[in-house]
Enzyme design. Structure first.
Site, PDB file in Angstrom:
ATOM      1  CE  LYS A 139      45.344  40.980  29.257  1.00 65.24           C
ATOM      2  NZ  LYS A 139      44.730  41.388  30.523  1.00 65.24           N
ATOM      3  CG  ASP A 159      43.419  37.465  28.001  1.00 64.92           C
ATOM      4  OD1 ASP A 159      42.266  37.795  27.661  1.00 64.92           O
ATOM      5  OD2 ASP A 159      43.885  37.680  29.140  1.00 64.92           O
TER       6      ASP A 159
HETATM    7  O1  C5P Z   1      40.178  31.878  29.236  1.00 67.48           O
HETATM    8  P1  C5P Z   1      41.119  31.812  30.385  1.00 67.48           P
HETATM    9  O2  C5P Z   1      41.583  30.407  30.683  1.00 67.48           O
HETATM   10  O3  C5P Z   1      42.266  32.755  30.277  1.00 67.48           O
HETATM   11  O4  C5P Z   1      40.280  32.289  31.648  1.00 67.48           O
HETATM   12  C1  C5P Z   1      40.770  32.128  32.961  1.00 67.48           C
HETATM   13  C2  C5P Z   1      39.609  32.269  33.927  1.00 67.48           C
HETATM   14  O5  C5P Z   1      39.152  33.623  33.936  1.00 67.48           O
HETATM   15  C3  C5P Z   1      38.387  31.443  33.614  1.00 67.48           C
HETATM   16  O6  C5P Z   1      38.504  30.156  34.175  1.00 67.48           O
HETATM   17  C4  C5P Z   1      37.272  32.247  34.266  1.00 67.48           C
HETATM   18  O7  C5P Z   1      37.246  32.017  35.661  1.00 67.48           O
HETATM   19  C5  C5P Z   1      37.746  33.675  34.071  1.00 67.48           C
HETATM   20  N1  C5P Z   1      37.154  34.312  32.886  1.00 67.48           N
HETATM   21  C6  C5P Z   1      35.822  34.674  32.911  1.00 67.48           C
HETATM   22  N2  C5P Z   1      35.268  35.260  31.805  1.00 67.48           N
HETATM   23  C7  C5P Z   1      36.015  35.522  30.714  1.00 67.48           C
HETATM   24  C8  C5P Z   1      37.393  35.182  30.669  1.00 67.48           C
HETATM   25  C9  C5P Z   1      37.921  34.578  31.783  1.00 67.48           C
HETATM   26  O8  C5P Z   1      35.126  34.458  33.899  1.00 67.48           O
HETATM   27  N3  C5P Z   1      35.462  36.108  29.662  1.00 67.48           N
END
Ligand code: C5P
Length: 298
Positions: free
Chosen positions: A10, A136
């Site tokens: 993406k 994602d």
């Molecule tokens: O959800 P995911 O594990 O992919 O997110 C990785 C990191 O990205 C999270 O630990 C956070 O630090 C950051 N993040 C965030 N806000 C979001 C998505 C991700 O701060 N909406």
């Protein structure tokens, strides 16, 4: 008996980052767009394992630390079946590149395991499980173009016309997503910038609906870009080079360090990719088109 799933990368067309929440995430307005850079994930019944192949796979965990293994475990638990999935990933999506490659593999593992263990499981169930694995993951199952709110996992498909042509400039090395979000918070605090509540861009939505590449290029935004540039200043040269070579829009993809350039058509994209390669501002420059469907069983 094995199942192979193809899953797209993406790019974020708008990444509006709101204030830091108590749970460590940020509320987003996140316009996702699936593009024709794919990983292929093959699931075969057998002991739970993950193997990875590809030209640049440094840093991708094999075995139980891979998000794809966690996806298999989560689905097995949900269905009450043993997690018997030997998972093989063929990587094309840049690693730690801001194109959700790890999330894509988790989405593909969910779909592949579901096909083996419980075919016909609703997409909605897989997307709900995917949201528990990463913000994602649900979009990698859905594909197309969609706006995500909350952490980015609450998705609404967006109408688009035609095809958009992109060039992705891959960088040497990756950026850690949490580190980029933390840098975004640090810069906002340092410059006393209040984090605004993000809103969808009407200009962006209209450009997508009309298939107007020029207007789309002008409407691309990424609130994480200053943070990615702060952590990897060389990316500024890459972005500037793409603009100089006539890109309709140029931005860091997600948390970076991949940079995305919008071209007017396939020929323009091929020229732009060649110019970026010639300028030596990227490890590689690849052409891809979007939108494409989400994770698909081959
Ligand atoms: O959800 P995911 O594990 O992919 O997110 C990785 C990191 O990205 C999270 O630990 C956070 O630090 C950051 N993040 C965030 N806000 C979001 C998505 C991700 O701060 N909406």
């Amino acid at each position: 008996m094995s199942v192979t799933v193809r899953v797209p990368a993406k790019v974020n067309l708008q990444l509006g980052v709101g204030p830091l929440r108590d749970d460590g995430y940020h509320d987003l307005v996140n316009v996702f767009h699936a593009v024709s850079l794919f990983d292929e994930v093959t699931v075969t019944p057998g002991p739970l394992a993950v193997t990875v192949e590809g030209a640049s796979i440094e840093g991708v965990p094999a075995g139980p630390d891979n998000l794809a293994a966690r996806a298999a475990l989560l689905l097995a638990e949900h269905l009450g079946v043993p997690a018997e999935a030997s998972i093989h990933i063929r990587k094309e999506i840049p690693v730690a590149g801001g194109m959700a490659g790890g999330s894509a593999d988790a989405a593909a593992a969910l779909l592949g395991c579901a096909e083996l263990w419980n075919p016909g499981l609703p997409l909605k169930t897989l997307m709900d499980l995917g949201g528990q694995l990463g913000s994602d993951v649900p979009f990698a199952l859905l594909g197309g173009t969609a706006v995500g709110v909350g952490r980015g996992e609450v998705l609404t498909p967006l109408p688009t016309s035609g095809e958009f042509h992109w060039v992705f400039a891959l960088a040497d090395g990756g950026l850690s997503t949490p580190a980029v979000y933390a840098e975004c918070d640090r810069l906002r605090a340092a410059y006393e910038q209040h984090a605004e509540w993000p809103h969808e861009s009407p200009a962006l939505l209209a450009a997508l609906a009309e298939g107007d590449a020029k207007a789309l290029g002008a409407a691309l935004t990424n609130d994480l870009q200053p943070a990615a540039l702060s952590l990897m200043p060389a990316l500024q040269r890459t972005i500037s080079a793409g603009r100089d070579f006539g890109a309709l829009g140029a931005l860091v993809s997600g948390s970076g360090p991949t940079c995305a350039f919008l071209a007017s058509d396939a020929e323009h994209a091929a020229d732009l990719a060649a110019a970026l390669r010639g300028a030596g501002v990227a490890r590689a420059a690849v052409h891809a088109a979007g939108p494409v469907p989400g994770a698909t069983v081959l």
